[in-house]
Design a protein around this motif. Sequence first.
Motif, short mmCIF file in Angstrom:
data_model
loop_
_atom_site.label_atom_id
_atom_site.label_comp_id
_atom_site.label_asym_id
_atom_site.label_seq_id
_atom_site.Cartn_x
_atom_site.Cartn_y
_atom_site.Cartn_z
N LEU A 59 31.17 -27.24 -50.21
CA LEU A 59 30.27 -26.26 -50.83
C LEU A 59 28.99 -26.20 -50.02
O LEU A 59 28.30 -27.21 -49.84
CB LEU A 59 29.98 -26.69 -52.27
N LYS A 60 28.68 -25.03 -49.50
CA LYS A 60 27.45 -24.87 -48.70
C LYS A 60 26.38 -24.34 -49.64
O LYS A 60 26.39 -23.17 -50.04
CB LYS A 60 27.74 -23.88 -47.56
N PHE A 61 25.44 -25.23 -50.00
CA PHE A 61 24.48 -24.89 -51.04
C PHE A 61 23.22 -24.22 -50.47
O PHE A 61 22.27 -24.88 -50.09
CB PHE A 61 24.11 -26.13 -51.86
N GLU A 62 23.26 -22.91 -50.44
CA GLU A 62 22.16 -22.14 -49.88
C GLU A 62 20.95 -22.04 -50.82
O GLU A 62 19.90 -21.53 -50.44
CB GLU A 62 22.68 -20.73 -49.52
N GLY A 63 21.13 -22.55 -52.03
CA GLY A 63 20.02 -22.56 -52.99
C GLY A 63 18.88 -23.47 -52.56
O GLY A 63 17.78 -23.39 -53.13
N THR A 64 19.11 -24.35 -51.57
CA THR A 64 18.02 -25.22 -51.12
C THR A 64 17.15 -24.55 -50.07
O THR A 64 16.23 -25.18 -49.54
CB THR A 64 18.54 -26.56 -50.55
N ALA A 289 27.95 -26.61 -62.20
CA ALA A 289 26.78 -27.26 -62.78
C ALA A 289 27.16 -28.59 -63.42
O ALA A 289 26.51 -29.62 -63.21
CB ALA A 289 26.11 -26.35 -63.79
N ARG A 290 28.25 -28.60 -64.20
CA ARG A 290 28.62 -29.79 -64.97
C ARG A 290 29.20 -30.89 -64.08
O ARG A 290 28.93 -32.06 -64.30
CB ARG A 290 29.67 -29.44 -66.01
N ARG A 291 30.03 -30.50 -63.12
CA ARG A 291 30.80 -31.50 -62.40
C ARG A 291 30.35 -31.74 -60.97
O ARG A 291 30.49 -32.83 -60.44
CB ARG A 291 32.28 -31.11 -62.40
N PHE A 295 23.57 -26.42 -59.56
CA PHE A 295 23.17 -25.32 -60.43
C PHE A 295 22.97 -24.10 -59.53
O PHE A 295 22.01 -24.04 -58.77
CB PHE A 295 21.90 -25.71 -61.17
N VAL A 296 23.91 -23.18 -59.62
CA VAL A 296 23.85 -21.98 -58.77
C VAL A 296 23.69 -20.76 -59.66
O VAL A 296 23.90 -20.84 -60.88
CB VAL A 296 25.13 -21.82 -57.91
N GLU A 297 23.35 -19.65 -59.08
CA GLU A 297 23.29 -18.44 -59.91
C GLU A 297 24.69 -17.85 -60.03
O GLU A 297 25.58 -18.16 -59.23
CB GLU A 297 22.26 -17.46 -59.35
N PRO A 298 24.91 -17.00 -61.06
CA PRO A 298 26.27 -16.51 -61.30
C PRO A 298 26.94 -15.88 -60.08
O PRO A 298 28.12 -16.14 -59.82
CB PRO A 298 26.07 -15.49 -62.43
N HIS A 343 20.22 -20.26 -55.91
CA HIS A 343 19.95 -21.32 -56.89
C HIS A 343 20.05 -20.83 -58.33
O HIS A 343 19.66 -19.70 -58.63
CB HIS A 343 18.54 -21.88 -56.63
N GLY A 344 20.52 -21.71 -59.21
CA GLY A 344 20.64 -21.37 -60.62
C GLY A 344 19.31 -21.09 -61.30
O GLY A 344 19.25 -20.34 -62.28
N LEU A 345 18.24 -21.71 -60.78
CA LEU A 345 16.91 -21.49 -61.40
C LEU A 345 16.43 -20.05 -61.23
O LEU A 345 15.48 -19.64 -61.87
CB LEU A 345 15.89 -22.45 -60.78
#
Length: 376
Positions: A59-64, A289-291, A295-298, A343-345
């Motif tokens: 998973l490449k987390f671009e939210g950071t 988010a849970r596992r 926390f990403v956006e939809p 990001h989910g925020l």
Amino acid sequence: MESDMRLLVTRWQGVIAHYRDFLPVSEKTPIITLHEGNTPLIRSRWIERMLDERMEVYLKFEGTNPTGSFKDRGMTVAVSKALERGLTIGICASTGNTSASAAAYCGVAGMKCAIVVPAGKIAAGKLSQALAHGAIICAVHGSFDDALKIVRELTKEMPVALLNSVNPERIEGQKTCAFEICDAIGDAPDFHILPVGNAGNITSHWKGYREYYEAKRISQLPVMVGVQAEGASPLVKGEPIANPETIATAIRIGNPASWHSAIRARDESNGTIIAVSDEAIVDAYRILARREGLFVEPASAASVAGLMKLAQEGYFEGKFEELRKERNIDRDRPIVVCILTGHGLKDPQTALQTFQLPEPLPPTVNAVKRAIEQVI
Ligand code: AN7
């Protein structure tokens, strides 16, 4: 020790500094950067288990990224080039993330930023960013597609920098995401999955892989998989959609600007563009988010929803068998990368509605104890 620490803190200077040779900048370009990029590529444990360990999933987390989405990669290049040309105003249409990023980078450049957004359709986090960074906010009664049309017209009448991904400099910057994935894995993955809205990102990632392939940094090209929301899936339906609708507001787009290059990425890579339901997006949003602790956006969860759907259909087995024969791959499981674009925020309201905040309790030990015991 102290000087080592300083080195660690300052080493990553953003995507232009790191991938300069692949980007359209020169010594004359004033680099506007927030040290974007260098985002984590995280091995998924729970999702792999849910898929019976049939593939390696990253998973490449671009939210950071500094403003919380992948848009910063393209914005550093587009705003730097705009400043080099002496432009003083940036403008974009947006479903939210582009405007947040444009506002931040224009601020650093000392430029004004005007954003044109569909009224009432921008997630709260994104709108607050644009406000905080001082953008001129023009909310219009219409869709993203209407907003983009207005912006394209305006750029013909005013000396402004167009900061949407129809600006090729945005695409140039965003391709660095593909570079980072290859640098981390040591080659391109077998499958690259990402959400598709205006289709700039699928265009840029495919370009990035092709350039790395031509530079012999990787030995293969990935199969590109684009994922749209069912209610906003023009590329799947093969025609523009007048009133797109989905919980994933970031990709609520009916007529993607980079339509043709998205189709080219799909076809040249022998990939696919699919649609997933809002329910599937919410399921993936919850699992991430849970596992996975992400926390990403939809809209970002759409890529994992697409992974789950295609896995269920047996897409990867068949396709990977073909790749193995074609490319003499000796691995027995495919490597899959899902891009988590934001990001989910960014969208707290959707989180609060989806996961439902419980009622407040009396301020007693017993009340809290009972609340905990109810769920264990
Ligand atoms: C989180 O901000 O179009 O297919 O105006 O914010 O390159 O458009 C955002 C798009 C995926 C889709 N994930 O990327 C905008 C905007 C997130 C996004 C997409 C967007 P493209």
